[in-house]
Enzyme design. Structure first.
Site, PDB file in Angstrom:
ATOM      1  N   GLU A 268       2.169  -5.235  -4.429  1.00  0.00           N
ATOM      2  CA  GLU A 268       3.681  -4.725  -4.680  1.00  0.00           C
ATOM      3  C   GLU A 268       3.831  -3.978  -3.277  1.00  0.00           C
ATOM      4  O   GLU A 268       4.875  -4.077  -2.621  1.00  0.00           O
ATOM      5  CB  GLU A 268       4.029  -4.180  -6.023  1.00  0.00           C
ATOM      6  CG  GLU A 268       5.716  -4.053  -6.233  1.00  0.00           C
ATOM      7  CD  GLU A 268       6.082  -2.803  -5.430  1.00  0.00           C
ATOM      8  OE1 GLU A 268       7.274  -2.730  -5.242  1.00  0.00           O
ATOM      9  OE2 GLU A 268       5.389  -1.700  -5.341  1.00  0.00           O
ATOM     10  N   GLU A 269       3.173  -3.091  -3.195  1.00  0.00           N
ATOM     11  CA  GLU A 269       3.355  -1.703  -2.249  1.00  0.00           C
ATOM     12  C   GLU A 269       3.444  -2.114  -0.910  1.00  0.00           C
ATOM     13  O   GLU A 269       4.540  -1.871   0.018  1.00  0.00           O
ATOM     14  CB  GLU A 269       2.415  -0.726  -2.309  1.00  0.00           C
ATOM     15  CG  GLU A 269       2.508   0.074  -3.845  1.00  0.00           C
ATOM     16  CD  GLU A 269       3.658   0.658  -4.156  1.00  0.00           C
ATOM     17  OE1 GLU A 269       4.663   0.859  -3.300  1.00  0.00           O
ATOM     18  OE2 GLU A 269       3.769   1.350  -5.179  1.00  0.00           O
TER      19      GLU A 269
ATOM     20  N   HIS B 130       2.716  -3.584 -11.636  1.00  0.00           N
ATOM     21  CA  HIS B 130       1.887  -3.975 -10.536  1.00  0.00           C
ATOM     22  C   HIS B 130       0.506  -3.143 -10.785  1.00  0.00           C
ATOM     23  O   HIS B 130       0.784  -1.720 -10.664  1.00  0.00           O
ATOM     24  CB  HIS B 130       2.563  -3.671  -8.816  1.00  0.00           C
ATOM     25  CG  HIS B 130       3.146  -2.426  -8.653  1.00  0.00           C
ATOM     26  ND1 HIS B 130       2.398  -1.485  -7.764  1.00  0.00           N
ATOM     27  CD2 HIS B 130       4.178  -1.780  -8.609  1.00  0.00           C
ATOM     28  CE1 HIS B 130       2.958  -0.430  -7.587  1.00  0.00           C
ATOM     29  NE2 HIS B 130       4.242  -0.656  -8.081  1.00  0.00           N
TER      30      HIS B 130
ATOM     31  N   HIS C  12       4.321   7.950  -4.479  1.00  0.00           N
ATOM     32  CA  HIS C  12       3.638   7.711  -3.478  1.00  0.00           C
ATOM     33  C   HIS C  12       3.127   9.064  -2.444  1.00  0.00           C
ATOM     34  O   HIS C  12       3.159   9.121  -1.299  1.00  0.00           O
ATOM     35  CB  HIS C  12       4.793   7.119  -2.054  1.00  0.00           C
ATOM     36  CG  HIS C  12       5.223   5.634  -2.532  1.00  0.00           C
ATOM     37  ND1 HIS C  12       6.025   4.828  -1.674  1.00  0.00           N
ATOM     38  CD2 HIS C  12       5.149   5.022  -3.578  1.00  0.00           C
ATOM     39  CE1 HIS C  12       6.265   3.870  -2.406  1.00  0.00           C
ATOM     40  NE2 HIS C  12       5.860   3.740  -3.341  1.00  0.00           N
TER      41      HIS C  12
ATOM     42  N   ASP D  68       8.500  -0.289 -13.597  1.00  0.00           N
ATOM     43  CA  ASP D  68       7.813   0.067 -12.183  1.00  0.00           C
ATOM     44  C   ASP D  68       8.584   1.207 -11.671  1.00  0.00           C
ATOM     45  O   ASP D  68       9.198   1.453 -10.609  1.00  0.00           O
ATOM     46  CB  ASP D  68       7.890  -0.852 -11.144  1.00  0.00           C
ATOM     47  CG  ASP D  68       7.372  -0.491  -9.964  1.00  0.00           C
ATOM     48  OD1 ASP D  68       6.589   0.558  -9.756  1.00  0.00           O
ATOM     49  OD2 ASP D  68       7.475  -0.940  -8.733  1.00  0.00           O
TER      50      ASP D  68
ATOM     51  N   ASP E  70       3.034   5.096 -10.387  1.00  0.00           N
ATOM     52  CA  ASP E  70       3.257   4.095  -9.559  1.00  0.00           C
ATOM     53  C   ASP E  70       2.247   3.105  -9.370  1.00  0.00           C
ATOM     54  O   ASP E  70       1.396   3.428  -8.312  1.00  0.00           O
ATOM     55  CB  ASP E  70       4.026   4.445  -8.274  1.00  0.00           C
ATOM     56  CG  ASP E  70       4.605   3.168  -7.713  1.00  0.00           C
ATOM     57  OD1 ASP E  70       4.760   2.178  -8.148  1.00  0.00           O
ATOM     58  OD2 ASP E  70       5.180   3.557  -6.387  1.00  0.00           O
TER      59      ASP E  70
HETATM   60 ZN   LIG Z   1       5.890   0.664  -7.647  1.00  0.00          ZN
END
Ligand SMILES: [Zn+2]
Length: 480
Positions: free
Chosen positions: A328-329, A282, A443, A356, A294
């Site tokens: 995606e998130e 993503h 994140h 991912d 990520d």
């Molecule tokens: Zn991800």
């Protein structure tokens, strides 16, 4: 390296030393595989291990276009940039497909401890959260260690308070529910805001953001993550019998949905162009850090796998399609849009591979073959048999990756973006990375390019390229 790879390597080296023939090397590496498949796989692997193109491209993605929250101009610029890059590499059918995505804006935010002593608290609002009223919320903190802990309290205990879910991290899957559902669980008991101990491994006072999901039946209250050090500070104060009061200010807001894009590119198949192997990650990220692991890594692995095929003049039997999903998130709308837009050709999807889970060294792949009907849960004997057959076939195909240690395969979930098509029966595979460090930076503001190990990245490109090529080249099917 496992024992088998050491054997393969040493036998290969002996034979190479003896007669120095490329085809001999492939025969030794992958007995039983068609020559063209084995040769292509070995060439892709060796080219991936010798190239720093992925490392340089990921640095550019991070430095020029990191971070990339969906709904932002930054993400759309990143999408245009990577589409241009893929065109520049000579990939075919580079195009964008529209996806309507939510727009969430973090705004200014802060958290301060007022009692028993004044402290600045490291925090990140959770994606999708509402903001606080102007001037913020000042309230007493109620600490709980589970949902059960909260519901066992007097029903009025949380009223007017900030509930802290101080839940030890026992694994992403098991702990993430407090981030996603904590705010609504607290609101149900009358709380005015919710804090969650970050869902991740210990960092350096590093809060982890991520999406929360509101239950429509209760009022929406602000939700934020704090670092474990600050959760511990509050826990110690409460243990001593002190009242803990905090002041939370969040300027978070949402705006109407806007158009974003999945971005696609292809290496068109030489014999069966209508049959497709999807590879990707993503392109969106959270709005902190650079979205390096990520999921900049997942995108670059796919782009680089396709670039290497083209650069080595390798033309797979089937089409290899790079798909870089948006959103995606905080919505998964990219994965769903791909499923809907390509519904008519999903039967022709031979497999989909997603990466991912960061840039830890790939150990192999998770094989995710689901009941064909979305609502079917049952694993029929037919499906079970297909999984076993699929694992055998994949082990055979992955022998080329044994020298890089990425040849294991087992049945497990694949990836969020390919879940919607896996639910439609497309055989799905997730790159199985070593995630022992990933959940320290996932994140967070620390998800930057600095933590990308170039040797691991080369090995991961090799893993993606070899499996993509092998699935596009082999004659069989992984379906039941
Ligand atoms: Zn991800």
């Amino acid at each position: 390296l496992n024992l088998r790879s050491i054997l393969v390597l040493s036998v290969g080296m002996l034979l190479l030393g003896g007669c120095a023939s490329e085809s001999t090397e492939s025969q030794v590496e992958a007995p039983g595989l068609p020559q063209e498949l084995a040769d292509g796989a070995a060439r892709l692997r060796d080219a991936a291990l010798a190239s720093d193109e992925a490392y340089a491209t990921l640095a550019e993605l991070c430095d020029l276009h990191g971070h990339r929250l969906s709904g932002s101009d930054r993400l759309e610029n990143a999408i245009d940039w990577i589409a241009d890059r893929m065109r520049g590499y000579g990939l075919q059918n580079v195009r964008k497909e529209e996806v309507l995505v939510p727009v969430w804006i973090r705004g200014e935010e802060s958290l301060r401890l007022i009692e028993p002593a004044s402290h600045h608290i490291a925090m990140l609002g959770l994606g999708g959260s509402v903001g606080t009223p102007p001037g913020g919320i000042r309230a007493e903190v109620l600490r709980v260690t589970s949902f059960d802990d909260l519901t066992a309290l007097d029903p009025t205990a949380a009223r007017g308070k900030i509930v802290l879910f101080d839940v030890p991290y026992t694994g992403y899957g098991s702990t993430v529910q407090y981030r996603s559902r904590g705010a609504s669980a607290a609101a149900e008991r009358g709380a005015v805001a919710a804090l969650v101990r970050s869902v991740g491994l210990d960092g350096m006072r590093t809060p982890h953001t991520g999406a929360l999901r509101y239950d429509e039946a209760v009022p929406r209250i602000p939700g934020a993550a704090i670092a474990f050090e600050d959760a511990n500070l509050m826990a110690r104060s409460l243990e001593r019998g002190d009242r803990v009061v905090a002041e939370l200010a969040m300027g978070a807001s949402s705006a109407p949905d806007r158009i974003s894009h999945n971005v696609l590119a292809e290496v068109v198949g030489r014999e069966k162009p209508e049959e497709i192997v999807v590879i990707g990650g993503h392109i969106d990220s959270w709005d902190v850090g650079q979205g390096a692991q990520d999921d900049g890594v997942g995108c670059i692995l796919a782009v680089e796998a396709a670039r290497l095929m083209h650069a080595l003049d390798l033309h797979p039997r089937r089409t290899v399609r790079v798909v870089l999903w948006t959103n995606e998130e905080n919505g998964l709308r990219g994965g769903r849009a791909y499923r809907d837009l390509h519904a008519a050709e999903l039967d022709q999807h031979v497999a989909a591979i997603e990466s991912d889970s960061g840039n830890g060294r790939a150990q192999g792949f998770r094989f995710d073959l689901r009941p064909a009907a979305v609502d079917a849960e049952e694993v029929t004997p037919e499906l079970e048999a297909a999984r076993i057959r699929g694992l055998e076939k994949l082990r055979e195909l992955l022998v080329t990756l044994s020298p890089v240690g990425a040849d294991s395969v087992f049945v497990a979930g694949s990836g969020a973006d390919i879940s919607p098509i896996a639910d439609e029966g497309v055989p799905a595979l997730g790159v199985h990375h070593d995630t022992s460090e990933y959940f320290r930076i996932h994140h967070t503001r620390a998800d930057t390019f600095d933590r990308i190990d170039p040797a691991d990245l080369r090995a991961n490109v090799a893993a993606m390229a070899v499996l993509a090529w092998s699935l596009a080249e082999f004659e069989g099917s992984l379906r039941p």
